[in-house]
Design a protein around this motif. Sequence first.
Motif, PDB file in Angstrom:
ATOM      1  N   SER A  48      -5.767   7.216   3.146  1.00 47.01           N
ATOM      2  CA  SER A  48      -4.366   6.900   3.386  1.00 47.01           C
ATOM      3  C   SER A  48      -4.177   5.395   3.531  1.00 47.01           C
ATOM      4  N   GLU A  51       0.134   1.628   7.452  1.00 44.73           N
ATOM      5  CA  GLU A  51       1.574   1.547   7.592  1.00 44.73           C
ATOM      6  C   GLU A  51       1.971   0.199   8.175  1.00 44.73           C
ATOM      7  N   GLY A  52       3.177  -0.253   7.837  1.00 38.95           N
ATOM      8  CA  GLY A  52       3.711  -1.481   8.390  1.00 38.95           C
ATOM      9  C   GLY A  52       3.169  -2.724   7.714  1.00 38.95           C
ATOM     10  N   GLN A  54       0.936  -5.817   6.745  1.00 40.48           N
ATOM     11  CA  GLN A  54      -0.495  -6.026   6.771  1.00 40.48           C
ATOM     12  C   GLN A  54      -0.802  -7.512   6.584  1.00 40.48           C
ATOM     13  N   PRO A 480       7.091  -4.925   4.768  1.00 45.74           N
ATOM     14  CA  PRO A 480       6.969  -3.460   4.861  1.00 45.74           C
ATOM     15  C   PRO A 480       7.662  -2.760   3.699  1.00 45.74           C
ATOM     16  N   ALA A 483      11.368   3.046   2.673  1.00 46.51           N
ATOM     17  CA  ALA A 483      11.170   4.488   2.521  1.00 46.51           C
ATOM     18  C   ALA A 483      11.732   4.946   1.177  1.00 46.51           C
TER      19      ALA A 483
END
Length: 552
Positions: A48, A51-52, A54, A480, A483
Amino acid sequence: MRRRLPRTMALPAAVALLLLLAPPAVADSTIPTTPLPQPVSPGQPPVSAPEGPQPLGHAVGDAAASLGIVRLLPNAVPTESILPGFSEQLPRQSALEAGMGLSSAQANSEAYLSWERSIANSSPGGLAVAGDAPQGPGGLAQSALPDNPQPLAGGLTAPPNPLVNAGLLSGSVHARWNPALGPCVGTIADASTSAASMSLLNTIPTAPSLPIGRLSGLPPLAGGFDPSTSLQALGGLLSGSLGSGPAATGALVSLPETLSSHSVMRLVDLPDSANKAVESVSTLQAGEIDLFKGTPLELTLRVTGQPTLRVTSTGNQATSKVEYTAPVITIERQGQVLYTLDAAHPTKDIPIGLPLKALSDQLGTAVQGLPVVGGLVATANGLRQLSTTAGLVLDIGVLRLNIAELNQNGQQLTIPFGGYQLGASARLLDLRVLPTQALQGVLPTGTPALPSSLAQVSLGEQIGRAYAPAGGVVCGSTTPVAAPVTPQPPDAGNLPKQLAYTSGAYSAVPMFWTGTALLVLGAILVACVPARRPVKNPVKPSPHPRVPGSGT
């Protein structure tokens, strides 16, 4: 803040720490870390994605130092490898290694596990047998992520050790890492260790345990010398005990003053660039070192300067560099300087021999029961310095003193990112008991390889590695990801807001819940209304009631 590493982290952290303090050949390898899991089958989904935001920066490096390491039969055991034929290419290991006062600071942006990004470790000691390093208790450690705003400091408990004994030990560790900016936190990892006192090698376990008097062909020794003294005690210069304390006499090396080490991993500014360079810094602080403490032949080594090893990688071979501040060590006896070790004269051999009867005859006085060290002999009238020892002393060993021994190695890497890695190692002082270099050329063909010496004591061993991407470390984070939006059908805007009423089934559910609510309300009302109480002592009617107007 974490006071101790979790149990799942203890073994890899201990192995990584001892790998950092391994011989200099390890300086050109990558830092050990948990490997990235690979799919078992081709159809298995990948790991996976995080998230967020990096971090954009990549930085890998480590700095480590040890206050003292004892190696028995160095370069005697082949290094094991799972790859066929690769063991012959790796440097050989010592039969036994015992270290004291270990500190390491490690940064690795490519680590799979989050707590492996930054690790600071301060350990009282470590042990490796033929290259295998078990876990040592009693240390301090911090890891990030999560970030640690404050460092962790405390005392260290030194385990019982027959070769290396230390007094009061203290350590401090601090590990930092930013979830969004990664290594761009200034000082990434910082570790320090100090010892109030230390003694190393009270005996030579790898030497024969037979008394000197039982050696065949031994010439007559000088009067006063005890022939029952074992070679493991170097003829009486060492205590020969495996259980001596840190302040006990009779050790090969004793440090009565505080000795400390400091290891730092950090990012520094690049000239004319917004990016950063990876810097590894290892610093040592030492004052006085004693050889053969408590004997008339005691030698004092005074250290001038603070040995500092600084390795900087900019990602480019032309601008990456290794800087080392070498110490100056003076060897004194009773305030008189005998030798000086510096960059121009980094090596000094001190022979150790048994006094023969011809020596006492020539001096005309009795010789004490101690070997002759560097031409210095202890007699009943005091110490005497010999101009020559030919025919007067039977050599049993040599102490080879070395300083600095700076080794460096660099290589261009493309995995896990394109950049330049630079590594270096150095030692404050290196003592070898009976080096075998002179024997290599006289041994017959086919003789197994000999260890480099009978025993080796290294004080202030330092190592540093830095690995930066080409152009330097970029400080920043990714944006980020938004969605995903579910696509709408083309006629989504023409759908009616309310469907047509076509059946009475639409009212079934409201009727059901309405009846249920009324039933519950009735049950509550019945439960709340009190029941009528019965009349107490009712009036019993007369069996002969009076009839009105009858007179009776």
